[in-house]
Design a protein around this motif. Structure first.
Motif, mmCIF file in Angstrom:
data_model
loop_
_atom_site.group_PDB
_atom_site.id
_atom_site.type_symbol
_atom_site.label_atom_id
_atom_site.label_comp_id
_atom_site.label_asym_id
_atom_site.label_seq_id
_atom_site.Cartn_x
_atom_site.Cartn_y
_atom_site.Cartn_z
ATOM 1 N N HIS A 119 3.293 -2.531 -6.736
ATOM 2 C CA HIS A 119 3.911 -1.720 -7.791
ATOM 3 C C HIS A 119 3.645 -2.340 -9.149
ATOM 4 O O HIS A 119 3.223 -1.677 -10.088
ATOM 5 N N GLU A 178 6.298 -4.628 -3.611
ATOM 6 C CA GLU A 178 6.777 -4.861 -4.976
ATOM 7 C C GLU A 178 5.646 -5.369 -5.862
ATOM 8 O O GLU A 178 5.509 -4.966 -7.020
ATOM 9 N N VAL A 179 4.785 -6.236 -5.287
ATOM 10 C CA VAL A 179 3.664 -6.771 -6.062
ATOM 11 C C VAL A 179 2.664 -5.671 -6.389
ATOM 12 O O VAL A 179 2.181 -5.573 -7.524
ATOM 13 N N ASP A 194 2.740 -7.615 -0.710
ATOM 14 C CA ASP A 194 4.111 -7.143 -0.840
ATOM 15 C C ASP A 194 4.149 -5.854 -1.673
ATOM 16 O O ASP A 194 3.515 -5.788 -2.730
#
Lengths: 370, 304
Positions: free
Chosen positions: B140, B137-138, B135
């Protein structure tokens, strides 16, 4: 257990719910379980790492996140997991990792403002640079012994002699194209013989010098900017100043003189090569013998056409050299700028040359050399 | 899972989460390298022990960087065997080496950060390359904590490399090298060009990361302080091969002219004295230590 990361929600004897992670928790297999666990909407009182077989910082960070989400503790962590959790625990911020971007409206107006200011500074710097060059010439006029003949000769070789083959070939081909295309159109009026006028006048007045200027700007203008820019970056220019050598005298003036002289010679050479190209194609396609073509050139091309070309050439040479050297001297900071400045030098030189050429065309027609 | 790895290994995917348990993550046997007529390495042997920081020293042009480039597969050697994590790098097809590539991190001398990406995006590059399914977001978040772990302030994550100082750029390079949680870390002159405070801080960071993450570190350096402070063993390159691998005190006893000049020259002695003083200062409660430190400080002042 197996080789995949797993998790279970269990109720302990004392009634506490425990999120039990099992298997390896590593960067390499996190993607299998990450979305599932992040969607998990259960309440739990602890995150248990007892059954975790392998863990790296990503796994430790992930366990921390799970624990933090419900503000609970990580329990039964192995010694290694404990150390990793300590190492990654410090970071829980949410600073974005992409570069900050202003809103579109601000960005547009900012970049426009910057452009306008840059243009203003650019004008000031160009005037300053030309002043420096003039002072350099004045200083050399007073102390002619400081003039660097070797540098001039070396630049003459690089700008002029070394470009003879490519400019010759290019001009020859342009002569062929003009003669061939012109002949096709003129045949419609039965005026093929006017091909001679077309080739002779257009190459001597315009194309010979203009194409040479474009070629020299691409070959030498860019080289000037890149060389001087690199010297600026490696502090060679500063070193020169401390030894008492004026960079304008040592670097810029030899390049300007070489470019001005060589543009005159190269422009003439290019025109001649174009005419030869036209003569060759006329001989092959139009049944105008080679030598007849050259004799006709003498008759139909007025001498002032040659002067028009030769007057423009040094001006173009000056512009190419000035813009190359100026952009080179403006380099500061990093090597990326050498590339940018080199591009700018070439674009600026070619653009200015073409604009000036338009002015010259109008001017010479008005003074009766039409 | 990773499409690349799947394509290459098919169903016989190696157990990727097994950490290397052998004794020597890097083994070099009979390595030979030359550029034209110039011989760089000949019959070079070297073993790197698991969990150690191995310093590599040698005069200019002895091929320290070439050795590193040979091990990580950037330079095809003329002859010799190189094994990393028990897998031969010299026989492997370029693609097969992929299974090894995500288990090491490399910090190049200038940092070699991608200049068009921010520091955080730089750290993300290897993660995205090897684990594209993760993901965003992960990734990041992972990139952000790697940046912090390398001793940079969190705000540095969205800065471009050109906005950072030399020392910060090195740390950013280290963050990228650590992106995949490697077991093996290659550092090429990490403290070159740093001021003494920055260099010392970087040494401590290397040491603490090695201990926390259980890294094996291959460290090329010229910095005598680094050798004394953090290296478990030091390999000396001279005469086209590794002439000795040992701890610094043991190396100093050897009777090779270059080693003697290197460790017992004025700078070598200064680094040694500095380290001894540091040790002594930790035990200032002992009268003998306090007296020695005082005497040494005084002699320094007199000389000045």
């Amino acid at each position: 257990m197996g080789t995949a990361a797993q998790y279970t929600l269990e109720e302990n004897d004392d009634g506490r719910t425990v999120l039990r992670l099992a298997g390896p928790y590593l960067l390499s297999n996190l993607s299998q379980i990450d979305s599932e666990l992040r969607k998990l909407d259960a309440e739990y009182d602890a995150v248990d790492l007892a059954d975790v077989t392998e863990i790296d910082t990503v796994g430790a960070w992930f366990a921390c996140q799970l624990a933090r989400k419900n503000s609970v503790e990580v329990i039964n962590a192995s010694e290694r997991a404990e150390r990793l959790i300590d190492a990654v625990g410090d970071s829980d911020g949410d600073t974005p990792i992409d570069a900050p971007r202003l809103p579109l409206f601000q960005r547009v107006s900012e970049s426009m403002g910057t452009k306008i200011f840059d243009a203003g500074y650019g004008v000031r710097n160009v005037v300053g640079f030309m002043g420096q060059v003039l002072l350099g010439f004045a200083a050399l006029a007073r102390h002619p012994r400081r003039f660097r003949y070797r540098a001039l000769v070396s630049q003459v070789e690089k700008v002029g002699v070394n470009s003879l083959p490519i400019i010759g070939l290019m001009s020859f081909l342009i002569g062929i194209v003009i003669a061939q295309q012109g002949a096709v159109q003129l045949q419609a009026f039965g005026a093929e013989s006017l091909t001679v006028n077309l080739v002779g006048r257009i190459t001597l007045r315009e194309l010979g010098v203009l194409m040479t200027a474009i070629m020299v700007a691409g070959r030498s203008g860019s080289a000037f900017a890149a060389q001087i820019g690199t010297m600026k970056l490696t502090e060679e220019i500063d070193a020169m100043r401390t030894i008492g050598i004026a960079p304008v005298e040592a670097l810029v003036i030899p390049r300007i003189l070489a470019c001005v002289f060589m543009m005159v010679l190269l422009g003439f050479y290019a025109s001649i090569m174009s005419i030869i190209g036209g003569a060759v194609i006329a001989d092959l396609m139009l049944d105008i013998p080679f030598w007849t073509f050259l004799y006709r050139i003498q008759e139909v091309v007025p001498t002032y056409d040659l002067w028009v070309g030769l007057i423009k050439a040094p001006v173009f040479g000056l512009i190419i050299a000035l813009s190359g050297c100026y952009q080179g001297m403006q380099v500061h900071g990093n090597s990326e700028e050498v590339g940018q400045r080199t591009t700018k030098a070439v674009v600026q030189a070619i653009f200015t040359v073409i604009v000036l050429d338009a002015f010259f065309a109008v001017f010479f027609t008005k003074v009766g050399w039409g | 899972m990773n499409r690349l790895v799947e394509e290459i290994f098919g169903d016989e995917k190696p157990e990727r989460h097994e950490r290397f348990r052998g004794k020597y993550p890097v083994r070099v046997r009979g390595l030979a390298n030359s550029f034209g007529d110039q011989t760089i390495h000949k019959d070079l042997d070297l073993d790197v022990k698991r969990g150690e920081i191995l310093g590599v020293v040698g005069g200019a042009g002895t091929g320290k960087s070439v050795l590193m480039r040979s091990i990580i597969g950037l330079q095809q050697p003329d002859a010799g065997q190189i094994e990393v994590f028990g897998q031969s790098m010299t026989d492997a097809e370029p693609d097969e080496a992929l299974g090894v590539r995500n288990r090491w991190g490399v910090l190049f001398q200038g940092g070699a950060l991608f200049s068009t990406l921010t520091v955080g995006e730089n750290v993300e590059v290897p993660i995205k390359q090897f684990y594209p399914d993760l993901d965003p977001e992960v990734t990041h978040q992972i990139a952000r904590y790697k940046v912090v772990m390398s001793g940079l302030p969190e705000e540095a994550a969205n800065k471009y490399p050109s906005e950072l100082s030399g020392g910060m750029r090195k740390r950013a390079g280290l963050a990228r090298a650590l992106a995949l949680d490697p077991e093996l870390l290659f550092l090429d002159e990490p403290t070159a060009g740093l001021d003494p405070i920055g260099a010392s801080a970087f040494d401590q960071l290397t040491r603490s990361l090695k201990e926390t993450l259980g890294l094996t570190v291959f460290l090329i350096t010229h910095d005598l302080d680094t050798l004394h402070e953090i290296c478990d063993r030091v390999a000396v390159l001279a005469d086209n091969r590794v002439i000795a691998v040992d701890t610094v005190p043991n190396l100093m006893k050897l009777d090779h002219p270059w080693i003697q000049e290197y460790f017992n020259g004025p700078r070598g002695r200064a680094a040694l004295t500095a380290q001894a003083l540091d040790e002594l200062r930790k035990h200032m409660d002992l009268p003998i230590a306090a007296a020695t430190v005082k005497a040494l400080d005084k002699s320094d002042e007199d000389e000045a």
